[in-house]
Write a protein that holds these residues in place. Sequence first.
Motif: not given
Length: 155
Positions: A60, A79, A82-83, A25, A57
Motif C-alpha cells: 500500500y 489506497e 485502505e491502509l 478492505t 502494508s
Amino acid sequence: MSIKQRLEDDIKAAMKGGDTLTRDTARLIKAAVLNREKEKGGALDDREAVDVLSRMSRQYRESIETYRGAGRDDLAAKEQAELDVLTRYMPRQLTREEVAELAQRAAAEVGASGPGDRGKVMGKLMPQVRGQADGAMVNEIVGETLQALAERGEA
C-alpha cells in the motif's frame, strides 16, 4: 481474539453498518490470509498473519508513493484509506525513536562499529520489530546509527 476472528466480526459489522470501505478492505485482507494458509498448507497463527499484513502494508505504501508521484492524488487517497483500515489489525507501530533505541542496543550487542556491520545489526533487530515497524524505516535508522558509530570511532 485472533486477527482472523476480528476480520470476520468487522466484515459482518461493516455489512450491517453500510461501511463499504471497511467491508471491502477487510475482505481483501482475509483473502490474503487465506491465500497464505493455502500456500502453507495449514492455519496461520497471529504472528504469521501479521507478516501478511506487513507485506500488504508495504505494498500500500509503495502504491501511495507511486500514485502521488504520478499526480493521482485520488488513487493515493483511496489506497491511504485502505491502509488505515489494514492498520487496525496490526500491532502497535513503534515510533522512530523507539526503533532508534532498539537499533543502538542491537548494534552494541553485536559489537557493530560502522556501516559494514549493517547485516549483523539488521539480523538482530528485525525479529524484534517484525510487524511493528516498516522495514525501510528500520534500515534507514540502522544506517544512521552505524554511520554515527563510525564517526565517533574516527573522532
